[in-house]
Design a protein around this motif. Structure first.
Motif, PDB file in Angstrom:
ATOM      1  N   LEU A   1       0.839  -1.209   0.000  1.00 40.50           N
ATOM      2  CA  LEU A   1       0.000   0.000   0.000  1.00 40.50           C
ATOM      3  C   LEU A   1       0.871   1.255   0.000  1.00 40.50           C
ATOM      4  O   LEU A   1       0.601   2.214  -0.715  1.00 40.50           O
ATOM      5  N   LEU A   2       1.905   1.207   0.814  1.00 43.48           N
ATOM      6  CA  LEU A   2       2.803   2.363   0.929  1.00 43.48           C
ATOM      7  C   LEU A   2       3.403   2.710  -0.416  1.00 43.48           C
ATOM      8  O   LEU A   2       3.403   3.866  -0.840  1.00 43.48           O
TER       9      LEU A   2
ATOM     10  N   PHE B   1       2.238   1.997  -3.328  1.00 50.09           N
ATOM     11  CA  PHE B   1       1.181   2.520  -4.185  1.00 50.09           C
ATOM     12  C   PHE B   1       0.995   4.027  -3.967  1.00 50.09           C
ATOM     13  O   PHE B   1       0.965   4.814  -4.903  1.00 50.09           O
ATOM     14  N   PHE B   2       0.893   4.431  -2.705  1.00 49.57           N
ATOM     15  CA  PHE B   2       0.668   5.850  -2.431  1.00 49.57           C
ATOM     16  C   PHE B   2       1.902   6.694  -2.755  1.00 49.57           C
ATOM     17  O   PHE B   2       1.785   7.822  -3.198  1.00 49.57           O
ATOM     18  N   LEU B   3       3.070   6.094  -2.553  1.00 51.27           N
ATOM     19  CA  LEU B   3       4.296   6.810  -2.906  1.00 51.27           C
ATOM     20  C   LEU B   3       4.325   7.132  -4.392  1.00 51.27           C
ATOM     21  O   LEU B   3       4.725   8.209  -4.810  1.00 51.27           O
TER      22      LEU B   3
ATOM     23  N   THR C   1       1.653   7.195  -6.578  1.00 59.99           N
ATOM     24  CA  THR C   1       0.575   8.046  -7.089  1.00 59.99           C
ATOM     25  C   THR C   1       0.626   9.453  -6.517  1.00 59.99           C
ATOM     26  O   THR C   1      -0.045  10.340  -7.021  1.00 59.99           O
ATOM     27  N   THR C   2       1.367   9.646  -5.480  1.00 64.40           N
ATOM     28  CA  THR C   2       1.333  10.957  -4.838  1.00 64.40           C
ATOM     29  C   THR C   2       2.010  12.009  -5.706  1.00 64.40           C
ATOM     30  O   THR C   2       3.015  11.739  -6.359  1.00 64.40           O
TER      31      THR C   2
ATOM     32  N   VAL D   1       5.561   1.007   9.307  1.00 65.43           N
ATOM     33  CA  VAL D   1       5.135   1.104   7.917  1.00 65.43           C
ATOM     34  C   VAL D   1       3.744   1.716   7.833  1.00 65.43           C
ATOM     35  O   VAL D   1       3.473   2.564   6.989  1.00 65.43           O
TER      36      VAL D   1
ATOM     37  N   LEU E   1       2.446   4.897   5.869  1.00 66.50           N
ATOM     38  CA  LEU E   1       1.319   4.716   4.955  1.00 66.50           C
ATOM     39  C   LEU E   1       0.264   5.776   5.200  1.00 66.50           C
ATOM     40  O   LEU E   1      -0.211   6.431   4.276  1.00 66.50           O
TER      41      LEU E   1
ATOM     42  N   PHE F   1       1.255   9.212   3.889  1.00 63.51           N
ATOM     43  CA  PHE F   1       1.100   9.407   2.450  1.00 63.51           C
ATOM     44  C   PHE F   1      -0.361   9.407   2.034  1.00 63.51           C
ATOM     45  O   PHE F   1      -0.754  10.107   1.115  1.00 63.51           O
TER      46      PHE F   1
ATOM     47  N   THR G   1      -1.587  12.724   0.116  1.00 71.31           N
ATOM     48  CA  THR G   1      -1.624  12.470  -1.320  1.00 71.31           C
ATOM     49  C   THR G   1      -2.762  13.239  -1.986  1.00 71.31           C
ATOM     50  O   THR G   1      -3.818  13.450  -1.400  1.00 71.31           O
ATOM     51  N   VAL G   2      -2.474  13.697  -3.177  1.00 67.04           N
ATOM     52  CA  VAL G   2      -3.497  14.310  -4.014  1.00 67.04           C
ATOM     53  C   VAL G   2      -3.490  13.527  -5.310  1.00 67.04           C
ATOM     54  O   VAL G   2      -2.483  13.475  -5.991  1.00 67.04           O
ATOM     55  N   MET G   3      -4.576  12.904  -5.618  1.00 69.77           N
ATOM     56  CA  MET G   3      -4.622  12.142  -6.862  1.00 69.77           C
ATOM     57  C   MET G   3      -4.542  13.115  -8.026  1.00 69.77           C
ATOM     58  O   MET G   3      -5.246  14.114  -8.066  1.00 69.77           O
TER      59      MET G   3
END
Lengths: 194, 155
Positions: free
Chosen positions: A21-22, A24-26, A28-29, B25, B29, B32, B36-38
């Motif tokens: 998951l981490l 993934f967000f890394l 897409t961020t 982790v 997680l 982020f 995060t901004v898609m």
């Protein structure tokens, strides 16, 4: 018979899932910049509008940018780094020089009667001017206004102009803006040499 | 008393517990996930915005409409600047209609607050930017913003 313990759940794979998951967000961020210079466009004028009265030459600060990204300020070639100081001197006209803008006594709340200069900055660029130079010019002119406003805020209220904005002191901000109104007029660009 | 000074019986060092690893982790997680901004659109033009110092932050991001201008990312489309509205390339004349559709997505009360943000590559010539600005004036979308990054101007 001895009581058997409930078997322990293996949490080792939890880290793997979390890592997945981490990652993934890394990926897409995007630390998207949501900053910008706010401006207002002039509204379209009805065609039957009477022409505005002409503005005296001494009240207009002409900034021209050509397609080679050179600046012509009040008829002289100038580097972008000097633009801010030139604009500040023009807006403020501290010595009441004949060639710089006229001043008109105006009643302003909080300040009383003040000499407000009739300055207008006219900005004209070529169709071939780069966007970067255009933004730099806009930035320098805005900086000139902001520095003058900041100076006034410090003299009158003892705090920086940014502090007034942060604390939302609308009356004070309005008074400062009345003394140094931001008047940047953009002429339609010319198309000379691309 | 041999047992008191017993030598290593081959067991080795005790294993380091990795039980707190998931916690660490997860902490990263969540960081982020929150920040995060898609990305709202796939960029079809190369945009490197210029830097400036006199800038403000948008108050409400949902009221912002972006117009991207830059050279196409696909090499075969040449290098002249193109406009991107939403997910597709567009021409200058499409700008007005795009602003109108964006207005339709908002409440009538919010329409005067809508901001059009220019994300324009620094190499772009002003001609195309001015044409877009004239289109915006025609549909009375007068609040604009030039997107920039914070920093001293590079020159």
């Amino acid at each position: 018979m001895a009581k058997r313990d409930a078997p322990e759940i293996n949490a080792g794979s939890m880290a793997d899932i979390a890592f997945l998951l981490l990652v993934f967000f890394l990926v897409t961020t995007t630390m998207d910049s949501d900053m910008g210079m706010m401006r207002k466009l002039p509204p379209t004028l009805p065609p039957d509008m009477p022409k505005p009265p002409p503005i005296k030459d001494r009240n207009v600060f002409v900034v021209l940018a050509n397609s080679n990204d050179q600046l012509l300020v009040e008829g002289e070639l100038m580097d972008i780094s000097q633009l801010k100081e030139a604009a500040k001197e023009f807006i403020e006209n501290p010595m009441n020089v004949e060639t710089l803008p006229e001043k008109k006594p105006t009643e302003i709340p909080l300040f009383g009667t003040r000499q407000v200069s009739k300055q207008v900055i006219s900005l004209q660029n070529d169709n071939g001017t780069s966007y970067e130079l255009y933004i730099q010019v806009q930035n320098e002119l805005a900086a000139a206004y902001n520095e003058l406003r900041d100076q006034l805020a410090r003299d009158e209220f003892g705090v920086s102009y940014q502090d007034l904005i942060d604390k939302k002191e609308k009356a004070k901000i309005k008074a400062i803006k009345r003394v140094f109104p931001q008047r940047i007029s953009e002429a339609e660009p010319k198309d000379v040499g691309n | 008393m041999a047992s008191k000074f017993k030598k290593d019986d081959g067991k080795g060092d005790p294993a380091i517990s990795t039980a707190s690893l998931p916690d660490i982790v997860f902490m990263l997680l969540f960081f982020f996930m929150v920040t995060t901004v898609m990305r709202e659109v796939d960029l079809k033009v190369n945009v490197v915005v210029p830097s400036a110092t006199e800038i403000q932050k948008f108050k409400n991001k949902s009221l912002v409409t972006y117009i991207y201008i830059g050279s196409p990312t696909e090499k075969k489309l040449g290098t002249s600047s193109r406009i991107q509205l939403g997910d597709a390339y567009a021409e200058v004349k499409d700008v007005g209609a795009y602003i109108e559709t964006r207005r339709g997505e908002h409440d009538e009360a919010e329409v005067p607050l809508l901001v059009t943000a220019f994300k324009v590559d620094r190499e772009t010539k002003m001609g195309i930017v001015t044409e877009v600005k004239q289109e915006l004036r025609k549909v009375s979308a007068l609040k604009i913003s030039y997107s920039t990054v914070e920093g001293l101007a590079s020159n």
